[in-house]
Design a protein around this motif. Structure first.
Motif, PDB file in Angstrom:
ATOM      1  N   THR A  13       1.180  -1.348   0.149  1.00 16.16           N
ATOM      2  CA  THR A  13       0.117  -0.268   0.042  1.00 16.16           C
ATOM      3  C   THR A  13       0.613   1.052   0.061  1.00 16.16           C
ATOM      4  O   THR A  13       0.778   2.297  -0.845  1.00 16.16           O
ATOM      5  CB  THR A  13      -1.106   0.048   1.246  1.00 16.16           C
ATOM      6  N   LEU A 348      -6.810  -2.332  -0.865  1.00 17.00           N
ATOM      7  CA  LEU A 348      -7.319  -2.035   0.836  1.00 17.00           C
ATOM      8  C   LEU A 348      -8.623  -2.790   0.889  1.00 17.00           C
ATOM      9  O   LEU A 348      -9.627  -3.298   2.220  1.00 17.00           O
ATOM     10  CB  LEU A 348      -8.164  -1.164   0.692  1.00 17.00           C
ATOM     11  N   GLY A 364     -11.970   0.561   6.977  1.00 16.63           N
ATOM     12  CA  GLY A 364     -10.976   0.007   5.437  1.00 16.63           C
ATOM     13  C   GLY A 364     -12.178   0.907   4.174  1.00 16.63           C
ATOM     14  O   GLY A 364     -11.687   0.730   3.371  1.00 16.63           O
ATOM     15  N   ALA A 368     -11.581   2.265   0.882  1.00 15.69           N
ATOM     16  CA  ALA A 368     -11.836   1.936  -0.542  1.00 15.69           C
ATOM     17  C   ALA A 368     -12.903   2.008  -1.834  1.00 15.69           C
ATOM     18  O   ALA A 368     -12.376   3.111  -3.196  1.00 15.69           O
ATOM     19  CB  ALA A 368     -11.893   0.039  -0.521  1.00 15.69           C
ATOM     20  N   LEU A 410      -6.147   6.720   3.979  1.00 13.86           N
ATOM     21  CA  LEU A 410      -5.345   5.763   3.833  1.00 13.86           C
ATOM     22  C   LEU A 410      -4.817   5.937   4.491  1.00 13.86           C
ATOM     23  O   LEU A 410      -4.203   4.601   5.662  1.00 13.86           O
ATOM     24  CB  LEU A 410      -4.415   6.154   2.268  1.00 13.86           C
ATOM     25  N   PHE A 413      -5.937   4.173   8.212  1.00 11.87           N
ATOM     26  CA  PHE A 413      -6.128   2.446   7.689  1.00 11.87           C
ATOM     27  C   PHE A 413      -4.985   1.803   7.715  1.00 11.87           C
ATOM     28  O   PHE A 413      -4.801   0.834   8.385  1.00 11.87           O
ATOM     29  CB  PHE A 413      -6.650   2.383   7.081  1.00 11.87           C
ATOM     30  N   ASP A 417      -4.573  -1.115  10.497  1.00  8.39           N
ATOM     31  CA  ASP A 417      -3.745  -2.366   9.709  1.00  8.39           C
ATOM     32  C   ASP A 417      -2.470  -2.785  10.698  1.00  8.39           C
ATOM     33  O   ASP A 417      -2.732  -4.535  10.801  1.00  8.39           O
ATOM     34  CB  ASP A 417      -3.756  -2.692   8.599  1.00  8.39           C
TER      35      ASP A 417
END
Length: 425
Positions: A13, A348, A364, A368, A410, A413, A417
């Motif tokens: 990512t 994502l 998330g 996306a 972004l 997230f 994660d």
């Protein structure tokens, strides 16, 4: 990518993000309206200013990844309320640019709060839906969730900035993942289809199509009933549904002529082919399509695009940046950008599905969905397939607010994660 010994952040990512930002900066450098290209660090030019935004975006990333992961879930509602207040403040303290009061003036720079409101709304939606005993099958919970999503959009519309408000439809993807029926999306798609169809062929033809279509659906449902021993379909429900569709179609012309602004009507007319205006409202789209088409397979080369270097595409460094890529990098370069965006969105979704925490999963999917809507509408707009609505291409269009807003969206997230991964390594 690891920070410390506990967290590992998704390298794929981050690499896709870096590639899109770099390609975007190169394209801004090419599309910037300058007579002679000097140093890439010239802060008087757009590409020089974009470098500052990129450098500060890196600082934002480091800050986000260093934060306590619990902060986002704990204070999601507070962030959302602050975001709403920042949007409301525009009506009093906002600076008007191109007819929209969507920016705060901070010295020599401007800040657009709607770019940050998307992340704030995603946090609020994720926080509410991850609460105990909350379900979208419950009408009350569904209405509250819809209110959370609709409120910032309703504040943004009268600025006026309908393009930014349109993005809030992206939250449907997260809601569907959490149990919302596709039936709701079907209603929206039918409404759009009836609206555009009425504009193209008229309400009487649409009425005939509705009647024939509903009759066919009713007969098929009766056939399925006999085959699968299902309850008998109620004819009155089909009649009522058909009547509502017809009434909506008949009201389309009134909605189009009285509720939409002239510029939005003209843009829709141009895309539908009802009028041609290559020198007026349709100038942007026409020049953009020419630029993309002239790029061929491999493109004309960096700084070699005649449309781009001639400044024929207005707002090319912002909403129409993809046209510069299409002309100077050709089909191959444009395809690379599209592949990067599709890869990011797919990544994502994979990241969202592997979350053990419901808050992180919902957030998330919100991320996306937002990237997909921006990508889909902007590319469609540049290619002349959709009306011009002023939606930037994430990480690539010029502007600090957009770059920072998408970066925050972004990397919150990525942080969530990374926290999940800390338990697996």
């Amino acid at each position: 990518m690891a920070i410390g010994n506990k967290q590992r952040f998704d390298l794929y990512t981050i690499l896709i993000y870096a590639a899109l930002v770099f390609i975007g900066w190169i394209s801004i450098y090419s599309a910037a309206p300058v007579v002679e290209y000097g140093s890439i660090f010239d802060m008087d030019e757009l590409f020089g200013k974009q470098m500052i935004w990129i450098a500060l975006a890196v600082v934002i990333i480091i800050f986000l990844l260093a934060m306590d992961v619990k902060f986002f879930e704990r204070f999601g509602s507070v962030i959302y309320i602050i975001s709403l207040l920042s949007l409301l403040g525009l009506f009093v303290f906002g600076k008007e640019i191109n007819g929209a009061k969507s920016w705060y003036s901070l010295g020599t720079m401007t800040l657009q709060p709607s770019e940050f409101a998307k992340a704030a709304t995603a946090l609020a939606v994720a926080k509410y839906l991850s609460g105990i005993h909350i379900s979208l099958k419950n009408t009350r919970d569904l209405l509250i969730t819809g209110f959370i999503i609709a409120l910032p959009a309703l504040i943004i519309i009268p600025q006026p900035d309908p393009g930014s408000a349109l993005v809030y439809g992206a939250f449907f993807f997260a809601l569907h993942r959490e149990g919302l029926s596709l039936w709701y999306l079907s209603l929206v798609l039918v409404a759009i289809g009836l609206f555009l169809g009425t504009l193209l062929i008229g309400s009487w033809w649409i009425t005939l199509i509705i009647m024939v279509g509903m009759a066919l659906i009713y007969m098929l449902s009766r056939k399925q009933r006999h085959k699968n021993r299902l309850p008998k379909p109620r004819k009155v429900l089909y009649i009522i549904l058909a009547g509502l569709c017809v009434l909506y179609s008949l009201s389309t012309n009134y909605i189009f002529n009285n509720l939409l602004e002239d510029r939005h009507r003209n843009r829709i007319d141009i895309v539908l082919g009802r009028v041609e205006d290559n020198q007026g409202v349709g100038y942007n789209i026409n020049q953009s399509v020419i630029a993309v088409g002239s790029g061929g397979f491999t493109g004309k080369g960096l700084l070699q695009g005649t449309q781009t270097q001639g400044g024929f595409v207005p707002e090319q460094e912002t909403d129409f940046i993809f046209s510069a890529i299409g002309e100077e990098w050709g089909f191959m370069g444009a395809s690379l950008v599209i592949i990067l965006f599709i890869s990011l969105i797919y990544r994502l979704i994979l990241m969202a599905e592997r979350q053990r925490n419901q808050f992180a999963r919902i957030y998330g999917y919100c991320v996306a969905g937002i990237f997909f809507i921006h990508f889909f509408i902007n590319i469609g707009m540049v290619l002349g397939l959709l009306p011009t609505v002023g939606i930037p291409l994430p990480f690539m269009s010029y502007g600090g607010s957009g770059l920072w807003g998408f970066t925050i969206l972004l990397f919150i997230f990525v942080k969530l994660d990374g926290h999940r991964m800390s338990y697996e390594h």
